[in-house]
Design an enzyme around this catalytic site. Sequence first.
Site, mmCIF file in Angstrom:
data_model
loop_
_atom_site.group_PDB
_atom_site.id
_atom_site.type_symbol
_atom_site.label_atom_id
_atom_site.label_comp_id
_atom_site.label_asym_id
_atom_site.label_seq_id
_atom_site.Cartn_x
_atom_site.Cartn_y
_atom_site.Cartn_z
ATOM 1 N N LYS A 9 -6.679 -11.443 -13.618
ATOM 2 C CA LYS A 9 -7.329 -11.951 -12.411
ATOM 3 C C LYS A 9 -8.650 -11.192 -12.195
ATOM 4 C CE LYS A 9 -7.044 -11.872 -7.482
ATOM 5 N NZ LYS A 9 -6.928 -11.194 -6.333
ATOM 6 N N LYS B 11 0.846 -1.200 0.000
ATOM 7 C CA LYS B 11 0.000 0.000 0.000
ATOM 8 C C LYS B 11 0.880 1.248 0.000
ATOM 9 C CE LYS B 11 -4.482 -1.552 1.267
ATOM 10 N NZ LYS B 11 -4.910 -2.471 2.300
ATOM 11 N N LYS C 177 -12.511 -6.709 -8.282
ATOM 12 C CA LYS C 177 -13.357 -5.514 -8.411
ATOM 13 C C LYS C 177 -12.517 -4.288 -8.766
ATOM 14 C CE LYS C 177 -13.658 -4.582 -3.459
ATOM 15 N NZ LYS C 177 -12.669 -5.626 -3.125
HETATM 16 P P1 ADP Z 1 -11.039 -8.218 -5.108
HETATM 17 O O1 ADP Z 1 -9.753 -8.592 -5.805
HETATM 18 O O2 ADP Z 1 -12.217 -8.282 -6.011
HETATM 19 O O3 ADP Z 1 -10.918 -6.905 -4.374
HETATM 20 P P2 ADP Z 1 -10.721 -9.350 -2.522
HETATM 21 O O4 ADP Z 1 -9.274 -8.985 -2.528
HETATM 22 O O5 ADP Z 1 -11.654 -8.589 -1.641
HETATM 23 O O6 ADP Z 1 -11.258 -9.329 -4.016
HETATM 24 O O7 ADP Z 1 -10.804 -10.894 -2.200
HETATM 25 C C1 ADP Z 1 -11.662 -11.489 -1.280
HETATM 26 C C2 ADP Z 1 -11.378 -12.977 -1.304
HETATM 27 O O8 ADP Z 1 -11.681 -13.541 -2.592
HETATM 28 C C3 ADP Z 1 -9.908 -13.322 -1.029
HETATM 29 O O9 ADP Z 1 -9.868 -14.438 -0.180
HETATM 30 C C4 ADP Z 1 -9.343 -13.684 -2.385
HETATM 31 O O10 ADP Z 1 -8.335 -14.667 -2.267
HETATM 32 C C5 ADP Z 1 -10.548 -14.211 -3.141
HETATM 33 N N1 ADP Z 1 -10.446 -13.847 -4.582
HETATM 34 C C6 ADP Z 1 -10.608 -12.611 -5.091
HETATM 35 N N2 ADP Z 1 -10.466 -12.618 -6.433
HETATM 36 C C7 ADP Z 1 -10.186 -13.897 -6.793
HETATM 37 C C8 ADP Z 1 -9.931 -14.548 -8.034
HETATM 38 N N3 ADP Z 1 -9.947 -13.895 -9.188
HETATM 39 N N4 ADP Z 1 -9.671 -15.870 -8.021
HETATM 40 C C9 ADP Z 1 -9.665 -16.562 -6.844
HETATM 41 N N5 ADP Z 1 -9.905 -16.005 -5.640
HETATM 42 C C10 ADP Z 1 -10.161 -14.685 -5.597
#
Ligand code: ADP
Length: 320
Positions: A189, A110, A192
């Site tokens: 990947k 960050k 959001k």
């Molecule tokens: P984002 O990347 O959408 O912000 P988060 O970081 O909030 O998602 O992730 C929340 C959970 O979902 C975490 O445990 C993360 O490992 C899982 N996760 C998020 N995106 C993926 C993905 N593309 N494939 C597998 N697991 C994911």
Amino acid sequence: MRILTGIQPSGKLHIGNYFGAIKPAVELQSQGDAYIFIANYHAMTTVQDGALLKGMTTDVALDYLACGIDPEKTALYRQSELPEVQELAWMLSTLCPMGLLERCHSYKDKMAKGFSPSHGLFAYPVLMAADILAVQGEVVPVGKDQKQHVEVTRDLATKFNNTYGEVFTIPEPSIRENVAVVPGIDGQKMSKSYDNTIEIFMEGKPLKKRVMKIVTDSKEMEDPKDPESDNVFALYKLLATEAEQADLAERYRAGGLGYGHAKTELLNKINEHFAPMREKRAELVNDMDYVEDVLKKGAVKASVLARETLQKARQAVGLE
Ligand code: ADP
Ligand code: TRP
């Protein structure tokens, strides 16, 4: 075995979240005494709008319950309903070297992105340690990115026990290694942050539009296609049986199947897979008293453990 994990409220759920975090949490329920909390104290490091935080917190509860978290098996609660966690975080912070926190990747990342860190963000791993140790979680399932934070927890628990006597169980991380990274509609990947998600509670036309936007190569309908390098197929694989995957792969290779058709088949699979969860969520939204009741009961169960731990810790450090 006491299994404990926390989830940050993270906006609208997508297929990546489902396969990466929710499905493993649902599977975990049958493996021990499960505790899952919604990390709303942690979320305050990024969400600074009260109404939004409150809504996002109940949304996580709705999403997880709709996707199969069973309150009979899992104590689901809001982190903020355990004030003991804050007191414990203070105790641990007095033992925590600054250098330990300065080395944490999530903080360093960050910083590298130019965030000006708050003290809360810096101290985030100490609060996470308190979450785990207050309830004396033995196994902590997390994604790879959180492994280091569980190691900080182990360090702090050991240091506390060495300084004041045995109070804490040393937790073990359980890393979700075999969870595949789910690709988004642009092939990166799914996240959001990249605006490339397919939300699981999206339906009808907006969902169809999203699926139709998945990026593919520009092969014509009649051309043979390689399923293994295609985003539509990668998503289809998550949702289809082995026989269905083999069948679609064969039609890719044979030619004559357009990407539009493959997308329609994927859309059908998404609808089929998530329909029961969408229905369940719609029912739960109409019964928020039930959801509140689940969260309260979960908090009562976790509080019993947190109070017990704090009692021991307060005595050990000389506050009582
Ligand atoms: P984002 O990347 O959408 O912000 P988060 O970081 O909030 O998602 O992730 C929340 C959970 O979902 C975490 O445990 C993360 O490992 C899982 N996760 C998020 N995106 C993926 C993905 N593309 N494939 C597998 N697991 C994911
Ligand atoms: N930091 C975790 C995440 O961002 C969430 C979390 C907070 C957590 N406290 C925890 C996970 C305790 C496991 C145990 O995903």
